[in-house]
Design a protein around this motif. Structure first.
Motif, PDB file in Angstrom:
ATOM      1  N   UNK A  31       0.746  -1.370  -0.029  1.00  0.00           N
ATOM      2  CA  UNK A  31       0.274   0.088   0.343  1.00  0.00           C
ATOM      3  C   UNK A  31       0.839   0.958   0.204  1.00  0.00           C
ATOM      4  N   UNK A  32       2.123   1.000   0.806  1.00  0.00           N
ATOM      5  CA  UNK A  32       2.569   2.557   0.768  1.00  0.00           C
ATOM      6  C   UNK A  32       3.639   2.666  -0.623  1.00  0.00           C
ATOM      7  N   UNK A  33       3.918   2.299  -1.607  1.00  0.00           N
ATOM      8  CA  UNK A  33       4.136   2.282  -2.670  1.00  0.00           C
ATOM      9  C   UNK A  33       2.777   2.728  -3.663  1.00  0.00           C
ATOM     10  N   UNK A  34       2.125   2.640  -3.542  1.00  0.00           N
ATOM     11  CA  UNK A  34       0.880   3.050  -4.823  1.00  0.00           C
ATOM     12  C   UNK A  34       0.943   4.329  -3.699  1.00  0.00           C
ATOM     13  N   UNK A  35       0.498   4.057  -3.066  1.00  0.00           N
ATOM     14  CA  UNK A  35       0.967   6.526  -2.291  1.00  0.00           C
ATOM     15  C   UNK A  35       1.829   6.803  -2.426  1.00  0.00           C
ATOM     16  N   UNK A  36       3.264   6.342  -2.949  1.00  0.00           N
ATOM     17  CA  UNK A  36       4.766   7.004  -2.916  1.00  0.00           C
ATOM     18  C   UNK A  36       4.414   7.765  -3.963  1.00  0.00           C
ATOM     19  N   UNK A  37       3.878   6.262  -5.307  1.00  0.00           N
ATOM     20  CA  UNK A  37       3.558   6.836  -6.657  1.00  0.00           C
ATOM     21  C   UNK A  37       3.150   8.424  -6.990  1.00  0.00           C
ATOM     22  N   UNK A  64       8.288  -0.715   6.942  1.00  0.00           N
ATOM     23  CA  UNK A  64       7.936  -1.257   5.617  1.00  0.00           C
ATOM     24  C   UNK A  64       6.683  -0.395   5.143  1.00  0.00           C
ATOM     25  N   UNK A  65       5.947   0.164   5.568  1.00  0.00           N
ATOM     26  CA  UNK A  65       4.825   1.261   5.636  1.00  0.00           C
ATOM     27  C   UNK A  65       5.632   2.417   4.833  1.00  0.00           C
ATOM     28  N   UNK A  66       6.479   2.981   5.668  1.00  0.00           N
ATOM     29  CA  UNK A  66       6.743   4.388   5.713  1.00  0.00           C
ATOM     30  C   UNK A  66       7.739   3.865   4.219  1.00  0.00           C
ATOM     31  N   UNK A  67       8.698   3.291   4.700  1.00  0.00           N
ATOM     32  CA  UNK A  67       9.773   2.896   3.350  1.00  0.00           C
ATOM     33  C   UNK A  67       8.864   2.481   2.054  1.00  0.00           C
ATOM     34  N   UNK A  68       7.887   1.492   1.953  1.00  0.00           N
ATOM     35  CA  UNK A  68       7.232   1.261   0.671  1.00  0.00           C
ATOM     36  C   UNK A  68       6.902   2.729  -0.012  1.00  0.00           C
ATOM     37  N   UNK A 100       3.256  -3.599  -8.346  1.00  0.00           N
ATOM     38  CA  UNK A 100       2.404  -2.711  -8.229  1.00  0.00           C
ATOM     39  C   UNK A 100       2.828  -1.043  -8.685  1.00  0.00           C
ATOM     40  N   UNK A 101       3.704  -0.982  -8.505  1.00  0.00           N
ATOM     41  CA  UNK A 101       4.434   0.800  -8.153  1.00  0.00           C
ATOM     42  C   UNK A 101       4.116   0.529 -10.238  1.00  0.00           C
ATOM     43  N   UNK A 102       4.965  -0.192 -11.043  1.00  0.00           N
ATOM     44  CA  UNK A 102       4.539   0.422 -11.638  1.00  0.00           C
ATOM     45  C   UNK A 102       3.363   0.265 -12.570  1.00  0.00           C
ATOM     46  N   UNK A 103       2.549  -0.821 -12.134  1.00  0.00           N
ATOM     47  CA  UNK A 103       1.736  -0.311 -12.507  1.00  0.00           C
ATOM     48  C   UNK A 103       0.745   0.296 -12.609  1.00  0.00           C
TER      49      UNK A 103
END
Length: 261
Positions: free
Chosen positions: A85-91, A145-149, A191-194
């Motif tokens: 979930x973190x990587x989606x927010x970051x994107x 993990x959430x923060x780093x995501x 997930x991030x690339x998508x």
């Protein structure tokens, strides 16, 4: 993309992943400045291109760890469930809040300088004492993990590339952290690339990954990651940690100097 650029990308992915895969880092954190400064990938397209590299390169090291039976365990689940979930927010933050190259260089410096210095110091302190450090709790690992995501989604490194050195510095053995960090990097990169591909449908500019270059770098990382994971039991852990810390300090310092010019 022409052939020389593709071969350079392949070689960069291969060499970087051989050096970083043994400690659970895909190499994207060090490939990113090569893409920006040498291969000429524009911002913010460099972030999804880096995630594409992780997607292609990840199975190399993961295949080796799977054969060794080191991918199973609660740490892998904690890292994946926290970083996805973190990587989606970051994107989303990367596309809508920090698309400019100056801000991007600042993010590189802010992330890599403290990480490199911290990793070097923790490695030296750990080598000078006999008592092992206390491992973090499951709740602390999930929050981290959430923060780093989120940071990984902004930076294009999948998240696991930051979690690996942090957890190793907290006292976890490399043999335990490396497979879990690489698995988290692979899943969050997919997930991030998508997410970036979907955002490119509604946002103008260089949002989509550079597919040919990402694939070329990723194929190099695929080969290098397998070799690096295979070399892990034969390489001195302290020397590898220090090498990664010095590389992170060097790259972060380079971008900090560029910001001051």
């Amino acid at each position: 993309m022409d052939w020389p650029t593709g071969l350079l990308g392949f070689a960069a992915g291969l060499l970087i992943s051989v050096a970083t895969a043994p400690v659970g880092v895909s190499g994207a954190v060090f490939l990113l400045p090569v893409q920006v400064s040498v291969l000429g990938v524009p911002s913010p397209a460099v972030t999804p291109t880096n995630l594409l590299y992780n997607v292609v390169a990840g199975p190399g090291a993961l295949l080796r760890h799977h054969r060794a039976g080191t991918l199973r365990g609660p740490l892998t689940r904690l890292l994946v469930l926290g970083t996805v979930p973190g990587v989606v927010v970051g994107a989303v933050i990367r596309v809508f809040a920090v698309p400019g190259p100056s801000v991007f260089r600042l993010l590189i410096a802010v992330l890599l300088l403290p990480l490199g210095g911290w990793l070097c110091l923790r490695t030296l302190r750990r080598a000078s004492r006999t008592a092992p450090a206390r491992e973090p709790s499951s709740r602390a690992v999930s929050r981290l993990a959430m923060a780093v995501g989120v940071a990984g989604g902004i930076y294009g490194i999948g998240g696991g590339s930051l979690l690996g050195p942090i957890l190793v510095g907290r006292g976890m053995p490399v043999a335990k952290v490396a497979p879990a960090a690489l698995a988290a990097t692979f899943v969050t990169s997919v997930v991030g690339a998508g997410t970036y591909a979907l955002l490119s449908l509604s946002v103008t500019g260089d949002i989509a990954p550079h597919w040919s270059l990402g694939l070329a770098c990723g194929l190099g990382g695929l080969c290098g990651g397998y070799l690096g994971a295979r070399l892990q039991p034969r390489l001195p852990e302290t020397a590898l940690r220090l090498l990664l810390g010095v590389l992170a300090l060097g790259v972060g310092g380079l971008y900090a100097v560029q910001l001051l010019r």
